[in-house]
Write a protein that holds these residues in place. Structure first.
Motif, mmCIF file in Angstrom:
data_model
loop_
_atom_site.group_PDB
_atom_site.id
_atom_site.type_symbol
_atom_site.label_atom_id
_atom_site.label_comp_id
_atom_site.label_asym_id
_atom_site.label_seq_id
_atom_site.Cartn_x
_atom_site.Cartn_y
_atom_site.Cartn_z
ATOM 1 N N ALA A 151 24.710 23.906 64.024
ATOM 2 C CA ALA A 151 26.089 24.002 63.521
ATOM 3 C C ALA A 151 26.257 25.127 62.498
ATOM 4 O O ALA A 151 27.343 25.680 62.342
ATOM 5 N N ASP A 152 25.161 25.497 61.796
ATOM 6 C CA ASP A 152 25.214 26.576 60.801
ATOM 7 C C ASP A 152 24.995 27.950 61.416
ATOM 8 O O ASP A 152 24.974 28.950 60.701
ATOM 9 N N GLY A 153 24.762 28.000 62.723
ATOM 10 C CA GLY A 153 24.521 29.271 63.394
ATOM 11 C C GLY A 153 23.081 29.734 63.348
ATOM 12 O O GLY A 153 22.774 30.870 63.692
ATOM 13 N N ASN A 154 22.185 28.849 62.893
ATOM 14 C CA ASN A 154 20.767 29.177 62.834
ATOM 15 C C ASN A 154 20.061 28.687 64.088
ATOM 16 O O ASN A 154 20.531 27.756 64.737
ATOM 17 N N PRO A 155 18.922 29.296 64.444
ATOM 18 C CA PRO A 155 18.194 28.842 65.633
ATOM 19 C C PRO A 155 17.873 27.354 65.550
ATOM 20 O O PRO A 155 17.510 26.842 64.493
ATOM 21 N N GLU A 156 18.015 26.686 66.659
ATOM 22 C CA GLU A 156 17.746 25.243 66.752
ATOM 23 C C GLU A 156 16.385 25.051 67.405
ATOM 24 O O GLU A 156 16.212 25.301 68.582
ATOM 25 N N TYR A 157 15.420 24.637 66.594
ATOM 26 C CA TYR A 157 14.070 24.448 67.117
ATOM 27 C C TYR A 157 13.744 22.975 67.335
ATOM 28 O O TYR A 157 12.655 22.643 67.774
ATOM 29 N N ALA A 158 14.675 22.084 67.040
ATOM 30 C CA ALA A 158 14.424 20.656 67.216
ATOM 31 C C ALA A 158 14.542 20.238 68.678
ATOM 32 O O ALA A 158 14.140 19.144 69.038
ATOM 33 N N ILE A 159 15.085 21.117 69.496
ATOM 34 C CA ILE A 159 15.210 20.824 70.926
ATOM 35 C C ILE A 159 13.849 21.047 71.576
ATOM 36 O O ILE A 159 13.210 22.082 71.370
ATOM 37 N N ASP A 160 13.415 20.093 72.374
ATOM 38 C CA ASP A 160 12.119 20.191 73.030
ATOM 39 C C ASP A 160 12.229 21.150 74.215
ATOM 40 O O ASP A 160 12.510 20.751 75.335
ATOM 41 N N ALA A 161 12.014 22.442 73.949
ATOM 42 C CA ALA A 161 12.123 23.453 74.999
ATOM 43 C C ALA A 161 10.760 23.822 75.561
ATOM 44 O O ALA A 161 10.648 24.271 76.678
ATOM 45 N N GLY A 162 9.703 23.650 74.769
ATOM 46 C CA GLY A 162 8.356 24.010 75.209
ATOM 47 C C GLY A 162 8.132 25.508 75.190
ATOM 48 O O GLY A 162 9.057 26.302 75.341
ATOM 49 N N ILE A 163 6.890 25.889 75.008
ATOM 50 C CA ILE A 163 6.533 27.305 75.034
ATOM 51 C C ILE A 163 6.622 27.799 76.473
ATOM 52 O O ILE A 163 6.219 27.116 77.404
ATOM 53 N N GLU A 164 7.141 28.980 76.643
ATOM 54 C CA GLU A 164 7.285 29.591 77.958
ATOM 55 C C GLU A 164 5.920 29.664 78.652
ATOM 56 O O GLU A 164 4.948 30.172 78.072
ATOM 57 N N PRO A 165 5.810 29.161 79.882
ATOM 58 C CA PRO A 165 4.519 29.160 80.597
ATOM 59 C C PRO A 165 3.860 30.537 80.698
ATOM 60 O O PRO A 165 2.644 30.648 80.594
ATOM 61 N N ALA A 166 4.639 31.602 80.863
ATOM 62 C CA ALA A 166 4.049 32.946 80.950
ATOM 63 C C ALA A 166 3.354 33.318 79.636
ATOM 64 O O ALA A 166 2.288 33.943 79.644
ATOM 65 N N ALA A 167 3.940 32.925 78.506
ATOM 66 C CA ALA A 167 3.327 33.213 77.210
ATOM 67 C C ALA A 167 2.036 32.412 77.046
ATOM 68 O O ALA A 167 1.035 32.941 76.549
ATOM 69 N N VAL A 168 2.046 31.151 77.472
ATOM 70 C CA VAL A 168 0.831 30.326 77.398
ATOM 71 C C VAL A 168 -0.255 30.945 78.272
ATOM 72 O O VAL A 168 -1.419 31.077 77.854
ATOM 73 N N ARG A 169 0.114 31.342 79.487
ATOM 74 C CA ARG A 169 -0.852 31.965 80.403
ATOM 75 C C ARG A 169 -1.471 33.201 79.752
ATOM 76 O O ARG A 169 -2.692 33.392 79.771
ATOM 77 N N ASP A 170 -0.647 34.055 79.154
ATOM 78 C CA ASP A 170 -1.161 35.274 78.523
ATOM 79 C C ASP A 170 -2.073 34.964 77.339
ATOM 80 O O ASP A 170 -3.078 35.652 77.126
ATOM 81 N N LEU A 171 -1.730 33.933 76.569
ATOM 82 C CA LEU A 171 -2.596 33.527 75.455
ATOM 83 C C LEU A 171 -3.963 33.086 75.978
ATOM 84 O O LEU A 171 -5.006 33.490 75.444
ATOM 85 N N VAL A 172 -3.963 32.276 77.020
ATOM 86 C CA VAL A 172 -5.219 31.799 77.602
ATOM 87 C C VAL A 172 -6.033 32.968 78.154
ATOM 88 O O VAL A 172 -7.248 33.065 77.926
ATOM 89 N N LEU A 173 -5.386 33.884 78.862
ATOM 90 C CA LEU A 173 -6.088 35.051 79.414
ATOM 91 C C LEU A 173 -6.680 35.915 78.304
ATOM 92 O O LEU A 173 -7.807 36.400 78.410
ATOM 93 N N TRP A 174 -5.918 36.118 77.232
ATOM 94 C CA TRP A 174 -6.433 36.909 76.112
ATOM 95 C C TRP A 174 -7.661 36.236 75.507
ATOM 96 O O TRP A 174 -8.660 36.904 75.229
#
Length: 188
Positions: A151-174
């Motif tokens: 409501a204040d215009g700030n990013p809402e991180y309380a929503i369970d969106a999960g980390i993007e699978p491509a980012a997780v894959r890249d972290l694991v590969l690294w």
């Protein structure tokens, strides 16, 4: 060793205290925390005398002695907290440690801009071949695709969106490419 946001900027300091194979910094800014808070204060509706006083204190903070910092207040806290952070430059420590390091960020990060984040690291560490970078289009500060605002215009991180699978894959590969793999043994 993995850290996110402000915690990621502390990783080099933590890494120097132990034996770690590498570091992963997510959504991090290598700049001065006191200067970041000062920029926020100057952009706010705070009283002009508070802004001026804080600006003066931040300017002399690196030159203060420990005792002077302990006797000073900054942003409603003891300035010793900020003084201590100033004593440990993450860029200098990353160079000194020379550990494999992966610095990643979402391009839609509302907390740390690309210029303040991974690009600042890249510029400061350009000669360090042990550092890798990645910036993900459409991802936020927590590497999620959700760009909802509260409501204040700030990013809402309380929503369970999960980390993007491509980012997780890249972290694991690294991790697999850059860190030593150990065999595990089952214990009965």
């Amino acid at each position: 060793l993995l850290g996110h946001g402000f915690g990621a900027s502390l990783l080099p300091r933590i890494a120097q205290e132990g034996s770690f194979a590498g570091m992963i910094l997510i959504g991090s800014d290598p700049g001065s925390y006191a200067e970041q808070l000062l920029a926020d204060l100057l952009a706010s509706t705070a009283a002009e005398d508070e802004k001026a006083s804080s600006k003066q204190t931040v300017a002399i903070l690196p030159k203060m002695s420990l005792q002077e910092a302990q006797e000073t207040e900054l942003f409603g806290r003891n300035a010793c907290y900020f003084w201590d952070l100033e004593q440990h430059d993450p860029i200098r420590l990353i160079k000194q440690l020379a550990l494999p390091t992966y610095i990643v960020q979402g391009r839609e990060d509302a907390s740390v801009t690309e210029e303040e984040g991974w690009k600042a690291y890249q510029e400061a560490l350009k000669e360090c071949r042990f550092v890798s970078y990645n910036c993900y289009r459409g991802l936020n500060h927590i590497l999620a695709r959700d760009l909802s605002l509260n409501a204040d215009g700030n990013p809402e991180y309380a929503i369970d969106a999960g980390i993007e699978p491509a980012a997780v894959r890249d972290l694991v590969l690294w991790i697999r490419r850059n860190l030593p793999q150990t065999k595990t043994t089952e214990v009965e």
